[in-house]
Design a protein around this motif. Structure first.
Motif, short mmCIF file in Angstrom:
data_model
loop_
_atom_site.label_atom_id
_atom_site.label_comp_id
_atom_site.label_asym_id
_atom_site.label_seq_id
_atom_site.Cartn_x
_atom_site.Cartn_y
_atom_site.Cartn_z
N TYR A 107 -4.70 8.93 -14.38
CA TYR A 107 -4.48 8.70 -15.81
C TYR A 107 -5.45 7.62 -16.28
CZ TYR A 107 -0.20 10.97 -14.25
OH TYR A 107 0.69 11.84 -13.67
N GLU A 108 -6.36 8.01 -17.17
CA GLU A 108 -7.37 7.10 -17.70
C GLU A 108 -7.28 7.07 -19.22
OE1 GLU A 108 -11.15 8.36 -16.28
OE2 GLU A 108 -10.70 7.98 -14.17
N GLY A 109 -7.37 5.87 -19.79
CA GLY A 109 -7.28 5.74 -21.24
C GLY A 109 -7.01 4.32 -21.70
N HIS A 110 -6.60 3.44 -20.77
CA HIS A 110 -6.36 2.05 -21.12
C HIS A 110 -7.69 1.31 -21.29
CE1 HIS A 110 -2.00 1.47 -20.94
NE2 HIS A 110 -1.98 2.38 -19.97
N GLN A 111 -7.70 0.35 -22.21
CA GLN A 111 -8.87 -0.47 -22.45
C GLN A 111 -8.78 -1.81 -21.74
OE1 GLN A 111 -11.43 0.94 -24.09
NE2 GLN A 111 -10.09 2.75 -24.21
N ALA A 112 -7.68 -2.07 -21.07
CA ALA A 112 -7.49 -3.32 -20.32
C ALA A 112 -6.73 -3.00 -19.04
CB ALA A 112 -6.74 -4.35 -21.16
N ASP A 113 -6.64 -3.99 -18.15
CA ASP A 113 -5.98 -3.78 -16.86
C ASP A 113 -4.49 -3.52 -17.05
OD1 ASP A 113 -8.39 -4.20 -15.67
OD2 ASP A 113 -7.97 -6.27 -15.05
N VAL A 114 -3.97 -2.55 -16.33
CA VAL A 114 -2.55 -2.19 -16.40
C VAL A 114 -1.75 -3.13 -15.50
CG1 VAL A 114 -0.89 -0.34 -16.00
CG2 VAL A 114 -3.19 0.21 -16.83
N HIS A 115 -0.60 -3.64 -16.03
CA HIS A 115 0.20 -4.56 -15.21
C HIS A 115 1.67 -4.19 -15.17
CE1 HIS A 115 2.19 -7.02 -18.46
NE2 HIS A 115 1.28 -6.38 -19.17
N LEU A 116 2.09 -3.12 -15.87
CA LEU A 116 3.48 -2.66 -15.80
C LEU A 116 3.52 -1.14 -15.80
CD1 LEU A 116 5.34 -5.04 -18.31
CD2 LEU A 116 5.52 -5.06 -15.83
N LEU A 117 4.41 -0.56 -14.99
CA LEU A 117 4.60 0.89 -14.94
C LEU A 117 6.09 1.19 -14.91
CD1 LEU A 117 2.00 2.00 -12.21
CD2 LEU A 117 1.78 2.28 -14.68
N LEU A 118 6.48 2.33 -15.54
CA LEU A 118 7.87 2.78 -15.50
C LEU A 118 7.90 4.30 -15.54
CD1 LEU A 118 10.92 2.16 -15.59
CD2 LEU A 118 10.75 2.23 -18.09
N PRO A 119 8.25 4.97 -14.42
CA PRO A 119 8.45 6.43 -14.45
C PRO A 119 9.68 6.75 -15.31
CG PRO A 119 8.16 5.63 -12.20
CD PRO A 119 8.39 4.43 -13.05
N PHE A 120 9.53 7.79 -16.15
CA PHE A 120 10.58 8.12 -17.11
C PHE A 120 10.68 9.64 -17.23
CE2 PHE A 120 12.05 8.42 -21.67
CZ PHE A 120 13.33 7.93 -21.43
N GLY A 121 11.42 10.25 -16.28
CA GLY A 121 11.54 11.70 -16.28
C GLY A 121 10.20 12.36 -16.02
N ASP A 122 9.79 13.24 -16.96
CA ASP A 122 8.50 13.92 -16.85
C ASP A 122 7.37 13.09 -17.44
OD1 ASP A 122 9.74 16.06 -15.67
OD2 ASP A 122 10.09 17.10 -17.57
N HIS A 123 7.66 11.84 -17.77
CA HIS A 123 6.64 10.99 -18.39
C HIS A 123 6.49 9.70 -17.58
CE1 HIS A 123 7.92 13.67 -21.65
NE2 HIS A 123 6.71 13.47 -22.17
#
Length: 900
Positions: A107-123
């Protein structure tokens, strides 16, 4: 000598031709919280922890490693998981792994470093440091929704999904407020004002509508988000709340992590603190999780440890059930413990001494932290021990008497006292060795610099920065003498070693002197002046070779038998950090601060392998079995294993040129970039050019043929073989013989083609056909004029013993031959002796020829003259060959006697 085929590598772009990255040891966790998964089919819990660029998966039942993921291009910044996939954020990119190993979505599209993730069903919900929240469709990798928050008013610091709240997400901020969003409608539902402190963690409680909120002030808020009502508050004095978890096995207990490594246990019914688990980790608690419906708590921290705690006493604190622990600071010295090569002893900057197994992690063990007062340290924790010793700088070990007494002696950073350790007990030993001459004056700047243990395991030799060298008994810990009347060296001692037979002790000092002493009498035998100040030494006891690393970045090799410098290795562009010999003493591997690991071949004195690493190697150790090279690196917590390619494949160890530029070898557990992968693929296509050695290596050497012995050894004994193999009865023709295609007699099977001519066969016998000349005979006739005998020799090589006997018999005039053809055969033998090729065949063919035609040769003057020429060549060739053999045997006998 036979022709040999070798494989050489052209355009090789790999880092090393000898060593290949295998795996990393001692890496378990970093500062990121772990993730717990449940496998429905296996009915088992798994814990996933991030380690640099990859993540490890362990089963909770035994904490055995199940899988190691493929490495990512950058360090993992956050981990999350759902039922099917594990998500890892690295930089601005998120990768999804299937089966804990392979990347299936990116998954690419952020303009800054990612620091939080949360799986949410199919998303999948991701938050970057610029406060952009993106909701991804997991399967299609498309961006479903993007929410932008104002960083000044709402900086997202935590995210969670409240149970039973359809399409709802709760965000926490570093300003202290909370926001509840419906991500399907992209609508803000409610704003919670907060508690005037940054939100560090959000966690769902076992009760619906109730959320646990951890704050930077140390407060824990249990809040009902349905009615916006705070149910209870707790205060921890250890700093911000780093992790929260709730028991679900019937006990209303909440666990809260802190930055100092303590865990607070709170009773939610009585609203009070019921227990404290202090010093569960030496660093901040990165993550803690109660397993569903089980009294087990899993914790991890930046101290490179995973621990499982069990609550099997009502109302009590958890006790440690199982753990996996590595160094919390980079290792300073590593060495294989015994001859099996399955255990690596490692001393770290965290002050601990640990043993790592190359077979399975359940055999790992920690020998603990050094302390001046062992009994007092047991009563207090390691963190509170005021007599704690500084980190170990170097150590020596000998397993010969490990069952009887301590087998390890260690020097500590800037400390005079050296300590003994017991490997079998897994703890600090009985003695603290300190010379009496200093009267235990801790204000002195004298410290231990080098140490060695005799091969019998009875004595320890300890060198000091004051120039003294002392000997202690390992069993009693008593002082057994010193080298030199006053001091062994006028400056700090840099290295000390004892030979295999306890006869000699060698020491090097900052005074640029190498001294060899008698081990028992402490008498000085020999002194060698060094061109520069030595930095360290290493003795290979089996071969008696002493490697001396000097401050001018060169390494000298001293032969203990002759007491002379026999090799000098230069080329290192930085300080030599460590050295290790191969088990047979043939290679010396050198690690230096220029980030290179070089392999020198001692017999030839040449550099045969060199490669670069991303981080300079601090310490290296070659396995006693020769299968692995272990290395530890600057700012790296793990121990990296490199497999020895020469054990399982043919490796061309040619000397490297002086201007050789080494290539980077990726550390095990790291990955190649796309450009590096393409270059490596191109290199694979360029290499594997087959090299075939010439038919004759040198004109002065005698070259043997490639034919098997059965083709020429029995030429003189064909009559005996025929007599022994003579059938007792004539062969019986079967009644109904099967159909076989007729073949031509010979070594190479060929089918006899039928005569396709339609003419009728003549009934008149052709007498010329009976006297038909063979191909060998015709080529010998032709060679009389051309003087080229390669063709006849090649024909004889293709024939079997019986066919050769028939051909040589047919050379005589009585069998249809001629005297000139026999002369040509003798010339052919002379050409073979002159070229010194196929020496064994020339002897066999000549012996058979003389056996068959000796009487005829004696009667013919022409043949006698040619036979005399052949005799001269034969005597000349054999004389030179015998001289070379005598020289070789003399040299071998001298080497054997010299070694003995």
């Amino acid at each position: 000598m036979t022709s040999v085929k070798e494989t050489m590598f052209v355009g090789e772009k790999r880092g090393s031709s000898i060593f290949c990255g295998f795996r990393a040891l001692g890496l378990y966790s970093n500062h990121l919280p772990h993730v717990v998964r449940f496998h429905k089919k296996h009915q088992e819990f798994y814990v996933v922890t991030a380690v640099g660029r990859c993540f490890h998966t362990y089963n909770v039942k035994k904490l055995g490693i199940v899988a190691v993921s493929n490495a990512l291009p950058a360090d993992i910044s956050y981990l999350a998981a759902d039922r099917m996939l594990v998500y890892a954020a690295h930089g601005k990119v998120i990768s999804a792994f299937a089966k804990n190993r392979k990347v299936v979505h990116t998954y690419e599209g952020h303009q800054a470093d990612v620091h939080l993730l949360l799986p949410f069903g199919d998303h999948l919900i991701s938050v970057d440091k610029e406060n952009a929240v993106i909701i991804w469709d997991v399967d299609s990798e498309d961006m479903y929704l993007q929410i932008l928050f104002d960083k000044a008013s709402f900086d997202v610091s935590a995210v969670m999904h409240p149970s039973t709240y359809l399409n709802k997400i709760l965000f926490g901020s570093s300003q202290g407020s909370l926001q509840l969003w419906n991500i399907k409608a992209n609508k803000l539902l409610f704003i919670f004002p907060g508690w005037e402190s940054a939100v560090t963690i959000l966690q769902q409680t076992p009760a619906v509508d109730v959320v646990g909120v951890g704050l930077a002030s140390g407060q824990i808020i249990i809040h009902n988000i349905k009615f916006n009502e705070t149910l209870m508050k707790f205060q921890q004095d250890w700093g911000p709340i780093t992790a929260l978890s709730f028991r679900t096995d019937g006990h209303p207990v909440m666990a809260a992590g802190s930055p100092v490594g303590h865990i607070g246990l709170w009773d939610l019914e009585e609203k009070r603190l019921v227990g404290q688990m202090r010093d569960t980790h030496t660093t901040a608690i990165a993550g803690l999780t109660f397993l569903h419906s089980e009294p087990l708590l899993i914790t991890n921290g930046a101290d490179n440890a995973i621990r499982v705690w069990i609550f099997d006493v009502a109302g009590g604190e958890g006790r440690l059930l199982r753990f996996r622990m590595g160094h919390s600071a980079p290792p300073t010295k590593i060495q294989h413990y015994d001859q099996s090569g399955q255990h690596i002893l490692s001393a770290g900057q965290d002050g601990t001494l640990q043993s790592f197994s190359t077979v399975h992690e359940r055999f790992n063990k920690s020998l603990g932290h050094g302390s001046l007062n062992k009994a007092k340290a047991k009563k207090k924790s390691v963190m509170c021990d005021t007599a704690k010793l500084p980190p170990i700088t170097t150590f020596a070990l000998e397993s010969a008497r490990q069952s009887d007494w301590d087998s390890i002696v260690a020097c500590h950073q800037g400390f005079l006292v050296t300590t003994t350790w017991n490997y079998q007990k897994g703890s600090m030993g009985a003695y603290k060795l300190e010379p009496e001459r200093f009267n235990k004056n801790r204000a002195l700047t004298v410290h231990a610099t080098a140490v060695d243990i005799s091969s019998c395991g009875n004595f320890a030799v300890i060198a000091l920065s004051s120039g003294h060298i002392d000997v202690y008994n390992m069993q009693s810990g008593l002082h057994r003498g010193q080298y030199g009347k006053d001091r062994a060296h006028s400056g700090p001692v840099r290295g000390v070693a004892v030979d295999a037979l306890n006869e000699l002790t060698v020491s090097t000092g900052a005074d640029r002197l190498l001294k060899i002493w008698k081990f028992k009498s402490k008498e000085l035998l020999h002194t060698v002046s060094l061109p520069a100040s030595p930095a360290s030494t290493l003795l290979h006891r089996d071969s008696g070779m002493l490697a001396i690393a000097l401050d001018d970045f060169t390494v000298s090799i001293l032969d203990m038998e002759t007491k002379r410098i026999v090799r000098r290795f230069s080329g290192q562009r930085g300080q030599v950090n460590d050295m290790t010999f191969s088990p047979d003493g043939r290679w010396l591997i050198i690690a230096s601060m220029d980030c290179t690991i070089r392999t020198w071949d001692l017999p030839s004195g040449s550099l045969v392998d060199c490669f670069l690493v991303d981080s300079a190697a601090i310490s290296i150790s070659f396995s006693p079995t020769g299968n692995f090279l272990a290395s530890s690196h600057v700012d790296c917590l793990g121990i990296y294993l490199w497999s020895n390619n020469t054990l399982c494949s043919l490796v061309s160890l040619r000397p490297l040129p002086a201007d050789y530029e080494p290539f980077v070898a990726i550390l095990p557990g790291s990955c190649l970039s796309k450009d590096d992968e393409e270059e490596d693929t191109d290199a694979d296509n360029l290499k594997m050019a087959e090299y075939v050695s010439p038919a004759q290596l040198d004109e002065q050497l005698v070259t043997l043929s490639l034919l098997p012995d059965s083709r020429w050894k029995n030429l003189l004994h064909l009559d005996i073989i025929r007599t022994k193999n003579k059938p007792k009865e004539p062969p019986k023709v079967p009644k109904a013989a099967p159909f076989f295609i007729p073949t031509i007699p010979g070594l190479v099977p060929q089918f006899a083609l039928p005569d396709t001519s339609s003419e009728e066969q003549s009934k008149v016998v052709n007498l010329g056909a009976l006297a038909q000349k063979s191909s060998f005979y015709l080529q010998l006739e032709e060679a009389l004029d051309t003087n080229l005998y390669e063709g006849p020799v090649q024909l004889l090589k293709e024939l079997g013993p019986s066919a050769i006997d028939t051909e040589l018999r047919g050379l005589a005039p009585g069998m249809g031959g001629d005297i000139c053809v026999m002369q040509s055969f003798l010339k052919m033998i002379g050409s073979m002796l002159l070229s010194r090729q196929d020496f064994d065949l020339a002897q066999a063919y000549l012996a058979l020829f003389l056996k068959l035609h000796l009487r005829l040769i004696a009667e013919q003057t022409l043949l006698m003259e040619e036979a005399g020429n052949v005799l001269e060549l034969l005597e000349e060739t054999w004389t030179s060959m015998q001289t070379i053999l005598n020289h070789s045997m003399c040299l071998l006998s001298y080497i054997k006697s010299a070694l003995l």
